[in-house]
Design a protein around this motif. Structure first.
Motif, mmCIF file in Angstrom:
data_model
loop_
_atom_site.group_PDB
_atom_site.id
_atom_site.type_symbol
_atom_site.label_atom_id
_atom_site.label_comp_id
_atom_site.label_asym_id
_atom_site.label_seq_id
_atom_site.Cartn_x
_atom_site.Cartn_y
_atom_site.Cartn_z
ATOM 1 N N HIS A 61 0.970 -1.234 -0.018
ATOM 2 C CA HIS A 61 -0.105 -0.200 0.000
ATOM 3 C C HIS A 61 0.935 1.338 -0.094
ATOM 4 C CE1 HIS A 61 1.074 -0.921 4.230
ATOM 5 N NE2 HIS A 61 0.690 0.311 4.448
ATOM 6 N N MET A 62 2.042 1.159 0.154
ATOM 7 C CA MET A 62 2.972 2.249 0.220
ATOM 8 C C MET A 62 3.712 2.573 -0.980
ATOM 9 S SD MET A 62 5.120 2.212 3.780
ATOM 10 C CE MET A 62 4.559 1.956 5.388
ATOM 11 N N SER A 63 4.235 3.727 -1.425
ATOM 12 C CA SER A 63 4.912 4.065 -2.506
ATOM 13 C C SER A 63 6.329 3.495 -2.334
ATOM 14 C CB SER A 63 4.968 5.619 -2.790
ATOM 15 O OG SER A 63 5.847 6.143 -1.870
ATOM 16 N N VAL A 64 6.963 3.359 -3.320
ATOM 17 C CA VAL A 64 8.336 3.011 -3.386
ATOM 18 C C VAL A 64 9.281 3.589 -2.377
ATOM 19 C CG1 VAL A 64 10.240 2.566 -4.775
ATOM 20 C CG2 VAL A 64 8.346 1.749 -5.628
ATOM 21 N N GLY A 65 9.079 5.189 -2.732
ATOM 22 C CA GLY A 65 9.807 6.075 -1.815
ATOM 23 C C GLY A 65 9.313 5.784 -0.431
ATOM 24 N N SER A 66 8.002 5.690 0.148
ATOM 25 C CA SER A 66 7.793 5.403 1.404
ATOM 26 C C SER A 66 8.319 4.239 1.893
ATOM 27 C CB SER A 66 6.232 5.371 1.465
ATOM 28 O OG SER A 66 5.680 6.671 1.260
ATOM 29 N N ASN A 67 8.281 2.907 1.110
ATOM 30 C CA ASN A 67 9.002 1.958 1.344
ATOM 31 C C ASN A 67 10.397 2.029 1.650
ATOM 32 O OD1 ASN A 67 7.660 -1.076 1.210
ATOM 33 N ND2 ASN A 67 6.624 0.075 -0.422
ATOM 34 N N ARG A 118 16.809 11.290 1.280
ATOM 35 C CA ARG A 118 17.756 10.136 1.468
ATOM 36 C C ARG A 118 17.063 8.875 0.719
ATOM 37 N NH1 ARG A 118 19.597 9.458 7.704
ATOM 38 N NH2 ARG A 118 20.458 7.688 6.853
ATOM 39 N N ALA A 119 15.799 8.564 0.665
ATOM 40 C CA ALA A 119 15.123 7.498 -0.230
ATOM 41 C C ALA A 119 15.588 8.057 -1.328
ATOM 42 C CB ALA A 119 13.653 7.697 0.133
ATOM 43 N N ARG A 120 15.515 9.010 -2.043
ATOM 44 C CA ARG A 120 15.928 9.357 -3.834
ATOM 45 C C ARG A 120 17.442 9.049 -3.547
ATOM 46 N NH1 ARG A 120 11.548 12.001 -6.160
ATOM 47 N NH2 ARG A 120 10.130 12.972 -4.960
ATOM 48 N N GLU A 121 17.902 9.307 -2.707
ATOM 49 C CA GLU A 121 19.578 8.958 -2.941
ATOM 50 C C GLU A 121 19.780 7.476 -3.037
ATOM 51 O OE1 GLU A 121 21.609 10.890 0.050
ATOM 52 O OE2 GLU A 121 21.410 12.874 -0.336
ATOM 53 N N ALA A 122 19.016 6.816 -2.377
ATOM 54 C CA ALA A 122 19.173 5.292 -2.280
ATOM 55 C C ALA A 122 18.518 4.729 -3.536
ATOM 56 C CB ALA A 122 18.599 4.580 -0.895
ATOM 57 N N LEU A 123 17.522 5.226 -4.055
ATOM 58 C CA LEU A 123 17.014 4.780 -5.200
ATOM 59 C C LEU A 123 17.738 4.775 -6.334
ATOM 60 C CD1 LEU A 123 13.245 5.228 -4.629
ATOM 61 C CD2 LEU A 123 14.354 3.284 -4.890
ATOM 62 N N PHE A 137 10.364 6.497 -7.438
ATOM 63 C CA PHE A 137 10.044 7.087 -6.149
ATOM 64 C C PHE A 137 8.351 6.961 -5.822
ATOM 65 C CE2 PHE A 137 8.996 10.373 -2.941
ATOM 66 C CZ PHE A 137 9.946 10.090 -1.997
ATOM 67 N N ASP A 138 7.514 7.360 -7.013
ATOM 68 C CA ASP A 138 6.213 7.347 -6.791
ATOM 69 C C ASP A 138 5.412 6.118 -7.048
ATOM 70 O OD1 ASP A 138 6.258 9.960 -5.363
ATOM 71 O OD2 ASP A 138 6.699 11.042 -7.628
ATOM 72 N N LYS A 139 6.080 5.115 -7.524
ATOM 73 C CA LYS A 139 5.311 3.890 -8.003
ATOM 74 C C LYS A 139 5.065 3.317 -6.816
ATOM 75 C CE LYS A 139 7.236 3.826 -12.736
ATOM 76 N NZ LYS A 139 8.274 3.036 -13.703
ATOM 77 N N LYS A 140 3.960 2.287 -7.148
ATOM 78 C CA LYS A 140 3.894 1.134 -6.165
ATOM 79 C C LYS A 140 4.435 -0.083 -6.494
ATOM 80 C CE LYS A 140 0.770 3.380 -3.356
ATOM 81 N NZ LYS A 140 -0.666 2.873 -3.455
ATOM 82 N N GLY A 163 13.074 -7.947 -10.489
ATOM 83 C CA GLY A 163 14.305 -7.467 -10.371
ATOM 84 C C GLY A 163 14.295 -6.048 -9.827
ATOM 85 N N GLN A 164 13.302 -5.226 -10.078
ATOM 86 C CA GLN A 164 13.019 -3.836 -9.487
ATOM 87 C C GLN A 164 12.692 -3.937 -7.981
ATOM 88 O OE1 GLN A 164 10.421 -2.387 -12.538
ATOM 89 N NE2 GLN A 164 12.128 -1.033 -13.521
ATOM 90 N N ARG A 165 11.948 -4.878 -7.639
ATOM 91 C CA ARG A 165 11.399 -4.911 -6.250
ATOM 92 C C ARG A 165 12.538 -5.438 -5.445
ATOM 93 N NH1 ARG A 165 6.865 -6.931 -8.789
ATOM 94 N NH2 ARG A 165 7.306 -9.070 -8.394
#
Length: 354
Positions: free
Chosen positions: A91-97, A115-120, A129-132, A139-141
């Motif tokens: 239920h969370m976005s990729v960024g929130s995860n 920091r989440a954007r830097e890690a991604l 960042f905004d995807k689910k 592989g992306q997950r």
């Protein structure tokens, strides 16, 4: 000599009456990529769980950065774990995860997002960042799970068969990416797998486990070329094993009596000792090449084309229990039913305790 980053001292663990780890001691150096390699039931996943704080060992201690972390819970120790199923919140976005661990640490929203954007970006998913999670490939997950683990800047990243759910092509691609990411961030990775090819592709420190114990450890090149035990020789790659007895030992050489005849090798052992001669498939020669040791005649039972080479299986003409495994060029003209001479360079034969 500096202290190791992770120091596992005499760790044993039991589930009821079943001993799954038996007096394991292991040192992990900073910046290393360590692979725990072994079959199911060898204890490698239990050891990883002890490192992550999910299991407290029955005996022994675990030190991380010199501190006793044996009974410290997962959230309080300087480790993070990437699981095989990735455990992303759907239920969370990729960024929130990715920022979830920082949120648990009380980091403010703006800093979390940055920091989440830097890690991604580090794992090549800056645009996700905004995807689910369901919008991403397997592989992306996997890379999102890796970013989530790295964003909290652990001293040690633990990976529990992280590539096991991926298809072969993607697994090979992710191996390359994992190694590149580990080199960039400099964090020590400890990675559990039962895939010996994965171990050789990734590790600079390979730990071979069997029946709750460490059978062998070191650089993968050494573990492969000169395995310490019979089990290591057969699990870290394939080997032909020729059983024998030391008939004579003199001046750094031994003569081993085998079913194929006597074999003179460099090495040391006591006369009368039961031994095994391990030969890697790429070192087995079909034919009697000059300067090699003749290992007798064998009948080819199977030839498997594997792209750049053929894998040849042959049964000794003298000893039906002895099966030779050879890698030969793809163009080699060898067929099932052929009778062939088998030989090997003495320097390529590994002398092991039987």
């Amino acid at each position: 000599m500096s202290a190791p980053l992770v120091d596992i001292r005499n760790v044993s663990h039991r589930f009821g009456q079943l001993a799954v780890l038996k007096d394991v001691s292991l040192a992990i150096e900073p910046g290393s990529y360590t692979i725990l390699l072994g079959p199911s039931g060898s204890g490698k996943t239990t050891l990883l769980s002890i490192l992550g704080g999910f299991i407290t060992p029955s005996e022994g201690k675990v030190f991380i950065r010199g501190e006793d972390c044996t009974a410290v819970p997962p959230a309080k120790r300087p480790t993070t774990t990437v699981f095989q199923d990735y455990a992303l919140f759907p239920h969370m976005s990729v960024g929130s995860n990715v920022g979830f661990g920082l949120r648990m640490q009380g980091v403010d929203g703006a800093t979390r997002a940055a920091r989440a954007r830097e890690a991604l970006a580090l794992v090549g998913l800056g645009s996700a960042f905004d995807k689910k999670p369901h919008q991403l490939s397997g592989g992306q997950r996997q890379r999102v799970a890796l970013a989530r683990a790295l964003v909290v800047e652990p001293a040690v990243l633990l990976l529990d068969e992280p590539l096991g759910a991926l298809d072969l092509k993607l697994r090979r691609q992710m191996q390359d990416e994992l190694k590149a990411i580990q080199k960039r961030v400099g964090t020590a990775f400890i990675h559990v797998t039962h895939d010996q090819e994965e171990a050789m592709a990734l590790a600079d420190h390979c730990v071979v486990m069997n029946d709750g114990r460490i059978e062998d450890e070191g650089a993968p090149e050494r573990v492969y070329a000169r395995p310490a035990t019979r089990f290591s020789a057969t699990f870290m790659g394939e080997s032909t094993l020729v059983s024998g007895t030391v008939a004579a030992a003199n001046n750094g050489t031994v003569t081993v009596a085998t079913s194929e005849g006597p074999v003179l090798l460099p090495g040391t052992s006591q006369t009368g000792t039961r031994v095994a001669l391990a030969i890697r498939p790429e070192h087995l020669v079909l034919g009697n090449a000059a300067g090699t040791i003749a290992l007798g005649l064998a009948r080819v039972s199977d030839v498997v084309f594997q792209g750049s080479f053929k894998r040849v299986l042959a049964v000794s003409s003298k000893d039906p229990a002895l099966h030779f495994i050879a890698k030969v060029p793809a163009a080699a003209s060898v067929q099932p039913g052929d009778t062939i001479a088998v030989s090997c360079d003495a320097a390529d034969i590994i002398l092991l305790a039987s």
